[in-house]
Structures are given as structure tokens and as C-alpha cells.
Design a protein around this motif. Sequence first.
Motif, PDB file in Angstrom:
ATOM      1  N   GLY A  24     -93.255  15.632  -1.591  1.00  0.00           N
ATOM      2  CA  GLY A  24     -93.631  14.224  -1.585  1.00  0.00           C
ATOM      3  C   GLY A  24     -92.425  13.317  -1.707  1.00  0.00           C
ATOM      4  N   GLY A  25     -92.665  12.080  -1.468  1.00  0.00           N
ATOM      5  CA  GLY A  25     -91.605  11.075  -1.503  1.00  0.00           C
ATOM      6  C   GLY A  25     -91.976   9.936  -0.583  1.00  0.00           C
ATOM      7  N   ASP A  26     -90.988   9.192  -0.169  1.00  0.00           N
ATOM      8  CA  ASP A  26     -91.205   8.042   0.693  1.00  0.00           C
ATOM      9  C   ASP A  26     -90.476   8.229   2.014  1.00  0.00           C
ATOM     10  N   VAL A  27     -91.129   7.835   3.097  1.00  0.00           N
ATOM     11  CA  VAL A  27     -90.493   7.784   4.410  1.00  0.00           C
ATOM     12  C   VAL A  27     -90.546   6.329   4.853  1.00  0.00           C
ATOM     13  N   VAL A  28     -89.364   5.772   5.128  1.00  0.00           N
ATOM     14  CA  VAL A  28     -89.258   4.373   5.524  1.00  0.00           C
ATOM     15  C   VAL A  28     -88.627   4.313   6.912  1.00  0.00           C
ATOM     16  N   VAL A  29     -89.254   3.534   7.801  1.00  0.00           N
ATOM     17  CA  VAL A  29     -88.753   3.361   9.163  1.00  0.00           C
ATOM     18  C   VAL A  29     -88.359   1.898   9.321  1.00  0.00           C
ATOM     19  N   GLU A  30     -87.111   1.674   9.776  1.00  0.00           N
ATOM     20  CA  GLU A  30     -86.604   0.324   9.982  1.00  0.00           C
ATOM     21  C   GLU A  30     -85.958   0.236  11.355  1.00  0.00           C
ATOM     22  N   GLY A  31     -85.902  -0.961  11.891  1.00  0.00           N
ATOM     23  CA  GLY A  31     -85.201  -1.169  13.155  1.00  0.00           C
ATOM     24  C   GLY A  31     -86.119  -1.711  14.222  1.00  0.00           C
ATOM     25  N   GLY A  43     -87.819  13.499  -4.872  1.00  0.00           N
ATOM     26  CA  GLY A  43     -87.220  14.361  -5.887  1.00  0.00           C
ATOM     27  C   GLY A  43     -86.540  15.588  -5.322  1.00  0.00           C
ATOM     28  N   ARG A  44     -87.063  16.108  -4.230  1.00  0.00           N
ATOM     29  CA  ARG A  44     -86.459  17.302  -3.634  1.00  0.00           C
ATOM     30  C   ARG A  44     -86.437  17.134  -2.122  1.00  0.00           C
ATOM     31  N   ILE A  45     -85.263  16.865  -1.590  1.00  0.00           N
ATOM     32  CA  ILE A  45     -85.090  16.699  -0.147  1.00  0.00           C
ATOM     33  C   ILE A  45     -84.380  17.940   0.383  1.00  0.00           C
ATOM     34  N   ILE A  46     -84.965  18.538   1.409  1.00  0.00           N
ATOM     35  CA  ILE A  46     -84.405  19.740   2.020  1.00  0.00           C
ATOM     36  C   ILE A  46     -84.244  19.480   3.510  1.00  0.00           C
ATOM     37  N   ILE A  47     -83.027  19.670   4.006  1.00  0.00           N
ATOM     38  CA  ILE A  47     -82.793  19.560   5.443  1.00  0.00           C
ATOM     39  C   ILE A  47     -82.154  20.863   5.904  1.00  0.00           C
ATOM     40  N   GLN A  48     -82.743  21.443   6.912  1.00  0.00           N
ATOM     41  CA  GLN A  48     -82.241  22.714   7.430  1.00  0.00           C
ATOM     42  C   GLN A  48     -81.068  22.460   8.368  1.00  0.00           C
ATOM     43  N   ASP A  49     -80.060  23.328   8.294  1.00  0.00           N
ATOM     44  CA  ASP A  49     -78.885  23.198   9.163  1.00  0.00           C
ATOM     45  C   ASP A  49     -79.270  23.208  10.639  1.00  0.00           C
ATOM     46  N   GLU A  50     -80.278  24.011  10.978  1.00  0.00           N
ATOM     47  CA  GLU A  50     -80.706  24.095  12.376  1.00  0.00           C
ATOM     48  C   GLU A  50     -81.244  22.754  12.871  1.00  0.00           C
ATOM     49  N   MET A  51     -81.860  21.995  11.994  1.00  0.00           N
ATOM     50  CA  MET A  51     -82.376  20.677  12.363  1.00  0.00           C
ATOM     51  C   MET A  51     -81.231  19.773  12.810  1.00  0.00           C
ATOM     52  N   ILE A  52     -80.137  19.796  12.083  1.00  0.00           N
ATOM     53  CA  ILE A  52     -78.979  18.973  12.425  1.00  0.00           C
ATOM     54  C   ILE A  52     -78.349  19.456  13.723  1.00  0.00           C
ATOM     55  N   ARG A  53     -78.233  20.770  13.887  1.00  0.00           N
ATOM     56  CA  ARG A  53     -77.627  21.323  15.111  1.00  0.00           C
ATOM     57  C   ARG A  53     -78.400  20.923  16.363  1.00  0.00           C
ATOM     58  N   VAL A  54     -79.726  21.014  16.328  1.00  0.00           N
ATOM     59  CA  VAL A  54     -80.492  20.696  17.538  1.00  0.00           C
ATOM     60  C   VAL A  54     -80.468  19.196  17.842  1.00  0.00           C
TER      61      VAL A  54
END
Length: 109
Positions: A24-31, A43-54
Motif C-alpha cells: 500500500g501507499g500513494d500513487v500520484v500522477v502529475e503533468g 512504507g515499502r517500495i520495491i522496484i525490480q532491476d528488470e523493470m528499469i532495464r526494459v
Amino acid sequence: YAPKDEVKALLVLALAAADCAPRGGDVVVEGGRGGFLVRASGGRIIIQDEMIRVLRGDSAELKPKFAPLYLAGLSARAAGGGVDVETGEGFVAFSARFEAGAAISLTAG
């Protein structure tokens, strides 16, 4: 009005941001047209390396789960922009840029 490819990329990045906050947490879209920022915090953000690579265009050993992210990055680059990822303690931010008025022709490779 926004071009269809920009809207698709925005939705894909918003879903990716939500996936980075499994507890859980907040997702904010701007622009607006031509560029936007999608930021997830919690509280816990996880980003996979493969996500950044693609997002950067690396399609080697592309898993089906990340195919939409690959196409989002591809469409941004085809329009003369790109997608940047910023991470920090408790947040991840996806910044997408599209050159206004650019014609988009996608070729996946």
C-alpha cells in the motif's frame, strides 16, 4: 486531448508504480501533454532491476509481465523523449517525456 500512445504509457506507468508498493501507499500522477510524472510512495517500495532495464529499451530475456513497460519506454523514445526512473527511501518516480507533436512509429526489436 492527449495522443493515444501517451495515454497508454501513462496508464502502464501508473500500474507499474502501484506494483512497486505491494503493502500500500500513494500513487500520484502529475503533468500533461508532452510529459508527466508518476510517483509511488509508501512504507515499502520495491522496484525490480528488470523493470528499469526494459524501460530503457533492453528487451533481452523480456518477461511477459514487463512487455507493457518495454512498449511504454519504446513509444516515449520514438516520440523523441524517454522514461527516467528515480528511486529513494520510500518512493519511486517514473518521469516520461514525449516531444509535442511528434509522429510515433513503433518498431519492436
